[in-house]
Design a protein around this motif. Structure first.
Motif, mmCIF file in Angstrom:
data_model
loop_
_atom_site.group_PDB
_atom_site.id
_atom_site.type_symbol
_atom_site.label_atom_id
_atom_site.label_comp_id
_atom_site.label_asym_id
_atom_site.label_seq_id
_atom_site.Cartn_x
_atom_site.Cartn_y
_atom_site.Cartn_z
ATOM 1 N N ASN A 35 36.167 23.802 42.289
ATOM 2 C CA ASN A 35 36.052 24.734 41.499
ATOM 3 C C ASN A 35 37.599 25.007 41.604
ATOM 4 O O ASN A 35 38.522 25.477 41.627
ATOM 5 C CB ASN A 35 35.579 25.799 41.844
ATOM 6 N N GLN A 36 38.131 25.383 39.887
ATOM 7 C CA GLN A 36 39.683 25.217 39.908
ATOM 8 C C GLN A 36 39.991 26.720 39.809
ATOM 9 O O GLN A 36 41.143 27.021 40.353
ATOM 10 C CB GLN A 36 40.036 25.474 37.960
ATOM 11 N N VAL A 37 38.661 27.508 39.617
ATOM 12 C CA VAL A 37 39.041 29.689 39.565
ATOM 13 C C VAL A 37 39.199 29.877 40.980
ATOM 14 O O VAL A 37 40.450 30.581 41.910
ATOM 15 C CB VAL A 37 38.006 30.205 39.303
ATOM 16 N N VAL A 38 38.223 29.068 41.907
ATOM 17 C CA VAL A 38 38.784 29.474 43.774
ATOM 18 C C VAL A 38 40.165 28.472 43.856
ATOM 19 O O VAL A 38 40.670 29.267 45.112
ATOM 20 C CB VAL A 38 37.440 28.526 44.137
ATOM 21 N N ARG A 39 40.404 27.219 43.163
ATOM 22 C CA ARG A 39 41.427 26.819 43.759
ATOM 23 C C ARG A 39 43.066 26.979 43.044
ATOM 24 O O ARG A 39 44.067 28.015 44.185
ATOM 25 C CB ARG A 39 41.652 25.240 42.980
ATOM 26 N N SER A 40 42.598 27.719 42.630
ATOM 27 C CA SER A 40 43.943 28.894 41.783
ATOM 28 C C SER A 40 44.316 30.043 42.655
ATOM 29 O O SER A 40 44.795 30.604 42.769
ATOM 30 C CB SER A 40 43.776 28.611 40.365
ATOM 31 N N LEU A 41 43.089 30.556 43.323
ATOM 32 C CA LEU A 41 42.705 32.046 43.725
ATOM 33 C C LEU A 41 44.061 31.167 44.822
ATOM 34 O O LEU A 41 44.688 32.175 46.195
ATOM 35 C CB LEU A 41 41.897 32.362 44.363
ATOM 36 N N VAL A 42 43.486 30.408 46.062
ATOM 37 C CA VAL A 42 43.964 29.803 47.190
ATOM 38 C C VAL A 42 45.305 29.310 47.056
ATOM 39 O O VAL A 42 46.343 29.719 47.743
ATOM 40 C CB VAL A 42 43.644 29.168 47.165
ATOM 41 N N ASN A 43 45.735 28.617 46.027
ATOM 42 C CA ASN A 43 46.929 28.370 45.330
ATOM 43 C C ASN A 43 47.779 29.246 45.601
ATOM 44 O O ASN A 43 49.165 29.329 45.137
ATOM 45 C CB ASN A 43 46.925 26.763 45.092
ATOM 46 N N GLN A 44 47.790 30.500 44.253
ATOM 47 C CA GLN A 44 47.947 31.670 43.962
ATOM 48 C C GLN A 44 48.817 30.628 43.029
ATOM 49 O O GLN A 44 49.786 31.034 42.607
ATOM 50 C CB GLN A 44 48.920 31.802 45.410
ATOM 51 N N ARG A 45 48.191 29.863 42.118
ATOM 52 C CA ARG A 45 48.632 29.715 40.988
ATOM 53 C C ARG A 45 47.044 29.521 39.619
ATOM 54 O O ARG A 45 46.770 29.034 40.154
ATOM 55 C CB ARG A 45 49.400 28.291 40.875
ATOM 56 N N HIS A 46 48.169 30.109 39.011
ATOM 57 C CA HIS A 46 46.737 29.670 37.719
ATOM 58 C C HIS A 46 48.312 29.175 36.757
ATOM 59 O O HIS A 46 48.809 28.768 36.223
ATOM 60 C CB HIS A 46 46.573 30.903 37.174
ATOM 61 N N TYR A 47 46.831 28.463 35.421
ATOM 62 C CA TYR A 47 46.844 27.643 34.470
ATOM 63 C C TYR A 47 46.948 28.051 33.388
ATOM 64 O O TYR A 47 46.087 27.575 32.345
ATOM 65 C CB TYR A 47 46.410 26.462 34.683
ATOM 66 N N VAL A 48 47.535 28.890 32.741
ATOM 67 C CA VAL A 48 46.883 29.769 32.064
ATOM 68 C C VAL A 48 48.633 29.177 30.614
ATOM 69 O O VAL A 48 49.833 29.892 31.470
ATOM 70 C CB VAL A 48 46.982 31.091 31.803
ATOM 71 N N ILE A 49 48.398 29.356 29.678
ATOM 72 C CA ILE A 49 49.442 28.968 29.022
ATOM 73 C C ILE A 49 49.428 30.070 27.599
ATOM 74 O O ILE A 49 48.551 30.394 27.298
ATOM 75 C CB ILE A 49 48.591 27.904 27.830
#
Length: 64
Positions: A35-49
């Motif tokens: 799940n990319q949303v959960v992964r971004s929360l854990v890594n504290q990174r988001h992939y927003v352009i």
């Protein structure tokens, strides 16, 4: 949750359980998609352009 532990924290899983889960992954009996949303929360990174619109929207001809 067990699958996630095997992939992300293998030190917290018994070797027997790890072998069973890895075997299930290889046989593709488990439909695991990270799940990319959960992964971004854990890594504290988001992939927003982000982009910047440099033209005034009210002056743009919509049918042009």
């Amino acid at each position: 949750m067990t699958l996630s532990h095997v992939i992300n924290h293998p030190d917290q899983v018994s070797p027997e359980l790890m072998v069973r889960v890895q075997h299930a992954i290889k046989k593709k009996t488990v439909d695991y998609l990270p799940n990319q949303v959960v992964r971004s929360l854990v890594n504290q990174r988001h992939y927003v352009i982000r982009f910047l619109l440099l033209e005034d929207v009210t002056t743009v001809e919509p049918n042009y």
